[in-house]
Design an enzyme around this catalytic site. Structure first.
Site, short mmCIF file in Angstrom:
data_model
loop_
_atom_site.label_atom_id
_atom_site.label_comp_id
_atom_site.label_asym_id
_atom_site.label_seq_id
_atom_site.Cartn_x
_atom_site.Cartn_y
_atom_site.Cartn_z
N GLU A 190 0.88 -1.17 0.06
CA GLU A 190 -0.02 0.11 -0.02
C GLU A 190 0.59 1.29 0.24
O GLU A 190 0.79 2.05 0.89
CB GLU A 190 -0.82 -0.03 1.07
CG GLU A 190 -1.93 -1.18 1.09
CD GLU A 190 -3.19 -1.14 2.00
OE1 GLU A 190 -2.92 -0.46 3.20
OE2 GLU A 190 -4.42 -1.70 1.90
N GLU A 192 -6.45 -8.34 -0.07
CA GLU A 192 -6.99 -7.68 1.26
C GLU A 192 -8.43 -7.48 0.86
O GLU A 192 -8.64 -6.58 0.16
CB GLU A 192 -6.24 -6.59 1.62
CG GLU A 192 -4.86 -6.83 2.46
CD GLU A 192 -4.46 -5.70 3.21
OE1 GLU A 192 -5.23 -4.74 3.68
OE2 GLU A 192 -3.15 -5.75 3.25
#
Length: 458
Positions: free
Chosen positions: A243, A351
């Site tokens: 991320e 995710e």
């Protein structure tokens, strides 16, 4: 050898002995009050407090090669283990008795190092044990994604104020995974200077610096090199960085792209072609990564896409049915189109969870409230968090039905591309996020191919 301090040692030891004698896995529960002045070190304390609590398998499962691009990845993240997150293990942060400890960076800054290391070693030893790998395999899952911070990779460079020491526990996890025929993706979840400013990077900050300092990037590449060298042949894949904040614009997006290229070369030089490489979309959307590297699938590169519909008011305002409709009508076609294009990467939904609110305590950071109940900022509440988070004994049958539908539809999305990895295996007090609790509560099936609501996206 581990050092531990008087009262804390006694409390933890009594807890773990009782749990082990009862035949259950030891979970870290710590005293609420941290001494104002840490006591002097007491007698030595065994480094492996509860390894016996994880009943090892009677016989190993033969390890089989995974056929990427032909089999769907069915996995789960082992969140909160080697990178602490306040919402996954709030007891650890409460134990510090210091509201300024909000991540691993401030833990190292503000808590006595010996005391913090003792606590971390106990956590590393007990949060995930071999019995978890047995349960993951028994649930029909093929993969675990293990987040790790750069500070835990033995590069022989200073990582202060972070507290290193997790590496032996990580290597033990690779052994457990192979024993139970579970494939491992290791994910560099935290980088120097923070790659996104979130506590899950190791440092919660409004001014992340990772991409703004060449030393940070080079130190991260060094961690990738060491990681690849030391784990070659022992795991399936390395994710170069979790991320990264491409949403910050230039120079961030340019630095991220160059880092992924350099990291790719680093892994190939260190571990050869057998190790798969994951990159993320850096919050830029998968379409931004078309034509990244030549013939990427042949070179073993996968796109890790994350999707949560809970971190903004417009997302939270969707009804339960609208969450499902958005997943089917927007997320699925985008991922399928990208993954099937000649210039796209193998794509994994890396995710996601069954949570439809941000109600889990400290999900938005220690001391920060939830948008859903109006405690996050000045926006009005959308509802009460009662019965939507915490212990699943308070979940209604209707809510559990939704959780099952939401699990199934997101698995359907993952299996329309190259697979899925759920976040996360366990959490202390947020059962709507826990794969383990979902199995116990029935909103996640024991066999991931079972469907009560097939073809919802059709």
């Amino acid at each position: 050898m581990t050092r531990i301090h008087g009262d804390l040692c006694l409390a933890l030891l009594m807890l773990c002995v009782g749990v082990v004698q009862a035949g259950r896995q030891c979970r870290l529960v710590v005293p609420e009050v941290l001494p104002a002045e840490p006591p002097s070190p007491s007698s030595s304390f065994p480094a492996s407090v509860s390894s016996s609590s994880a009943a090892p398998s009677v016989s190993a499962t033969p390890f089989t090669t995974f056929r990427y691009g032909h089999q769907p990845i069915r996995g789960v993240n082992l969140g909160g283990w080697f990178v602490l997150e306040p919402w996954i293990t709030p007891s650890i942060f409460s134990w510090t008795n210091n509201s300024k400890v909000v991540d691993e960076y401030t833990l190292g800054q503000l808590v006595d190092n010996d005391l913090a290391l003792d606590m971390l070693e106990l956590h590393w030893d007990t949060w995930i044990t071999e019995s978890d790998f047995e349960a993951i395999a028994a649930a029909g899952l093929t993969h675990v994604r293990i987040p790790i911070g750069y500070w835990s990779v033995p590069t022989n460079t200073s990582v202060s104020p972070y507290i290193p020491g997790a590496w032996p526990y990580f290597m033990r996890a690779l052994s457990w995974a192979r024993t139970h025929n579970v494939h491992v993706l290791v994910d560099l979840h935290g980088a120097p200077g923070s790659q996104n400013g979130y506590d899950n990077s190791g440092q919660r900050t409004t001014s992340p610096q990772w991409a703004l300092d060449d030393n940070n990037v080079n130190e991260t590449l060094n961690a990738i090199k060491v990681l690849a060298n030391k784990t070659a042949g022992q795991l399936d894949a390395i994710e170069l960085l979790n991320e990264a904040a491409g949403f910050l614009g230039e120079p961030w997006s340019g630095v991220i792209r160059q880092y992924f290229q350099d990291g790719y070369d680093m892994v190939r030089d260190a571990a050869g072609n057998s190790t798969k490489i994951f990159i993320g979309d850096a919050f830029l959307g998968v379409d931004s990564w078309e034509n990244f590297l030549q013939q990427p699938a042949a070179q073993g590169v996968l796109m890790d896409y994350h999707e949560y519909q809970i971190f903004s008011i417009p997302e939270l305002e969707r009804s339960q049915d609208e969450h499902i409709q958005y997943a089917c009508g927007t997320i699925m076609p985008n991922l399928v189109s990208y993954a099937n294009s000649s210039s796209g990467l193998w794509t994994v939904s890396g995710e996601w969870s069954t949570a439809s609110t941000d109600c889990a305590k400290w999900l938005n950071g220690r001391g920060v409230g939830a948008r859903w109940d109006g405690t996050y900022d000045s926006n009005p509440a959308l509802g009460t968090c009662d019965g939507l988070t915490g212990n699943s004994s308070a979940f209604s049958d209707d809510y559990k039905t939704f959780l099952r539908k939401y699990w199934e539809v997101q698995v359907e999305i993952g299996e329309s591309v190259q697979g899925w990895i759920y976040w996360t295996w366990k959490a202390e007090n947020a059962d709507e996020w826990s794969y383990q609790k979902g199995l116990e509560g029935g909103w996640i099936p024991q066999d991931p191919t079972d469907r009560l609501y097939p073809d919802m996206c059709a």
